[in-house]
Enzyme design. Structure first.
Site, mmCIF file in Angstrom:
data_model
loop_
_atom_site.group_PDB
_atom_site.id
_atom_site.type_symbol
_atom_site.label_atom_id
_atom_site.label_comp_id
_atom_site.label_asym_id
_atom_site.label_seq_id
_atom_site.Cartn_x
_atom_site.Cartn_y
_atom_site.Cartn_z
ATOM 1 N N SER A 140 0.901 -1.581 -0.168
ATOM 2 C CA SER A 140 0.335 -0.059 0.082
ATOM 3 C C SER A 140 0.833 1.294 0.291
ATOM 4 O O SER A 140 1.193 1.594 -1.271
ATOM 5 C CB SER A 140 -1.222 -0.463 1.171
ATOM 6 O OG SER A 140 -1.891 1.083 0.588
ATOM 7 N N GLU B 217 -9.209 -6.431 -3.429
ATOM 8 C CA GLU B 217 -8.712 -5.098 -2.431
ATOM 9 C C GLU B 217 -9.479 -3.553 -1.914
ATOM 10 O O GLU B 217 -9.481 -3.918 -0.998
ATOM 11 C CB GLU B 217 -8.036 -3.881 -3.544
ATOM 12 C CG GLU B 217 -6.540 -4.969 -4.695
ATOM 13 C CD GLU B 217 -5.400 -4.479 -3.206
ATOM 14 O OE1 GLU B 217 -5.225 -4.374 -2.652
ATOM 15 O OE2 GLU B 217 -4.276 -5.630 -4.160
ATOM 16 N N HIS C 114 -7.871 -5.467 0.593
ATOM 17 C CA HIS C 114 -6.542 -5.110 0.602
ATOM 18 C C HIS C 114 -5.780 -5.238 2.236
ATOM 19 O O HIS C 114 -6.072 -5.332 3.079
ATOM 20 C CB HIS C 114 -6.961 -3.566 0.732
ATOM 21 C CG HIS C 114 -5.823 -2.712 0.825
ATOM 22 N ND1 HIS C 114 -4.676 -2.588 -0.134
ATOM 23 C CD2 HIS C 114 -5.187 -2.129 1.710
ATOM 24 C CE1 HIS C 114 -4.268 -1.860 -0.969
ATOM 25 N NE2 HIS C 114 -4.067 -1.270 1.341
#
Length: 535
Positions: A221, A337, A441
């Site tokens: 990320s 995600e 995610h």
């Protein structure tokens, strides 16, 4: 593939609000060679440290890699840490950098107001060795939250035989504020911290049994966006030799220096620092809680910005033109995600997306392109409108931009693409009663580290996948390719073959269905594709 520069969607910025280099350092000095006995004391270039010796690893926590960025050093380029002669306790991680509390797991979730935070944790396998690969972890958290100490690298070090280093770096208003005259070379202080940590690794890897010529940076990320930045940063040259990008495509458009300075001026005005002539001194005199509270009203405005020595151009522009460090890259996404963000922004906020509301949400995100998006992703084709929305943003902001990144990189460097695809991954951040989060995610992190939040929930088949992922990442760090028998072969990515390695408890191996599954043809043709979120 489309060559247009994507942008971060408005909903992605909202998610950032919820989830919450080297310049100025001394030249490398020689650290002593690794202790052949693998003892608790290691002599670094700055002084000796005493860590913890366990059955399969050693852990050295809270080692300073730069001076505390306090007082006149607030917002400045990282400076050398002060040397010490007595043995320093290295059994506890350093404080997280200043940040507000968040929903992310780990010690940093409590928040922090401590500016003395530039520390690394080091994990080494036992028995001690020499010339081991070094894996440097850059944590996620939207450039607003998180800490290196949130991640236990012991299992990864033991499994892969690598030296694992986790890094704290300045975040939010302390790491990415831009105000003219604030400090010489102060742009992107958070990225400079990361590069300072890499310089520390270069000086000290041998002391921990690592090879300074085999350094891998890997991040998820915001950490992945950091890796993208270092891939094209002139000041990162020679500091790493492989790169892993997890859920953060390198084609996302970043803030320009001009935009960042306007945002900085607006924040300064909010804080009462209205006179440009005295603004730097005014800001530097403010207490940490005041800065965090004021910045908390617009958390989406922080993160790297383009302009200056560290990041002179957009990563997407540099990657497209081939202006990047020639190192092998492994990159990928998770299959679902954006389900995590739909849970946080809608379902757990008591405001779930309904079938009636879904078209309006899509129109807010895509404007005059919404009709085409709605035709391609009708809500009644999915188990719920929330899953439909999550699928749209997953495809537009993560999956297809990552595929485009892989295509661009593969023309210049060895590139390996993956998708983490466990539909029943442990929901260790939040649980949504309205939908399964699937491969959300950050879902791969318990598998990659093998310990920490979520890892204790892995089933035997998921533990097997965890071992496979650690083996792939470790082999990539060692040799620049994830391949080694008896693991399933992982082919290099090329646009012609379009092979992506699927990482699932059901099967591990290359597939050609990624682009179809995520409707990348639609996003490439429609110009509606977006850049990735940096959580």
């Amino acid at each position: 593939m489309s060559s247009g520069n994507p942008v971060v969607p408005r909903m992605a910025v909202a998610a950032l609000m919820l989830l919450t280099v080297g310049g100025g350092l001394a030249p490398p000095a020689a650290a002593r060679a690794s202790d052949p006995g693998g003892g608790a004391v290691v002599r670094t270039a700055d002084g000796p440290v005493a860590g913890i010796v366990a059955d399969g690893h050693r852990a050295f926590r809270g080692i300073p890699y730069a001076a505390p960025p306090v007082g006149p050093l607030r917002w400045g380029a990282p400076q050398p840490a002060e040397a010490w002669s007595a043995v320093r306790d290295a059994t506890r991680s350093g404080s997280p950098c200043p940040q507000l509390p968040s929903v992310l797991p780990g010690e940093s979730a409590k928040g922090s107001t401590t500016e003395d935070c530039l520390y690394v944790d080091v994990y080494t396998p036992r028995p001690a060795g020499r010339h081991r690969p070094v894996m440097v972890w850059l944590h996620g958290g939207a450039f607003l939250t998180g800490a290196g100490g949130d991640y236990d690298g012991s299992e990864l070090a033991e499994r892969t035989g690598s030296v694992v280093v986790t890094v704290n770096y300045r975040l939010g208003v302390f790491g990415f504020l831009r105000v003219p005259g604030l400090s010489t070379g102060a742009d992107n202080a958070g990225l400079q911290d990361q590069q300072a940590a890499l310089q520390w690794v270069r000086r000290n890897a041998a002391a921990f049994g690592g090879a300074p010529s085999r350094v891998t940076i890997f991040g998820e990320s915001a950490g992945a966006a950091s890796v993208c930045a270092h891939l094209v940063s002139p000041t990162a040259a020679g500091l790493f030799h492989r790169a892993v990008v997890q859920s953060g495509p390198c084609v996302a458009t970043l803030r320009t220096a001009a935009v960042a300075e306007l945002q900085g001026a607006a924040l300064a005005t909010t804080l009462g620092c209205t006179d440009p002539a005295t603004r730097p001194a005014c800001l530097r005199a403010l207490p940490v809680p005041a800065l965090l509270a004021a910045a908390g009203a617009d958390l989406g405005s922080f993160g790297p910005s383009v302009g200056g020595a560290v990041l002179p151009e957009q990563p997407a522009t540099a990657v497209t033109a081939g202006r990047l460090h020639r190192v092998p890259v492994l990159l990928g996404t998770t299959h679902d995600e954006y389900r995590l963000f739909v849970a946080l922004l809608y379902d757990l906020a008591g405001d779930p997306v309904t079938a009636a509301r879904y078209p309006e949400v899509i129109r807010q995100q895509f404007g005059d392109r919404a009709g085409a998006v709605l035709a391609r992703y009708p809500a009644d084709h999915y188990a719920s409108p929330g899953i439909a929305l999550a699928t749209v943003i997953t495809d537009a902001s993560f999956a297809c931009p990552t595929r485009r990144t892989a295509a661009l990189l593969s023309a210049r460097v060895p590139t390996y693409a993956y998708e983490f695809a466990d539909p029943a991954a442990p929901e260790f951040i939040v649980t949504d009663p309205l939908m399964p989060l699937g491969a959300f995610h950050a879902a791969e992190l318990p598998y990659l580290f093998g310990t920490g939040p979520g890892a204790d929930q892995l089933t035997p088949r998921q533990r097997t996948l965890s071992n496979r992922i650690m083996d792939y990442w470790g082999r990539f760090a060692a040799a620049g390719s994830p391949n080694a028998t008896p693991a399933p072969a992982w082919p290099r990515y090329s646009p012609r073959s379009d092979l992506v390695q699927s990482l699932s408890p059901l099967a591990v191996g290359p597939v050609r269905t990624f682009a179809v599954d995520h409707q990348c043809g639609f996003w490439e043709e429609s110009t509606a594709g977006q850049g990735g979120v940096r959580l």
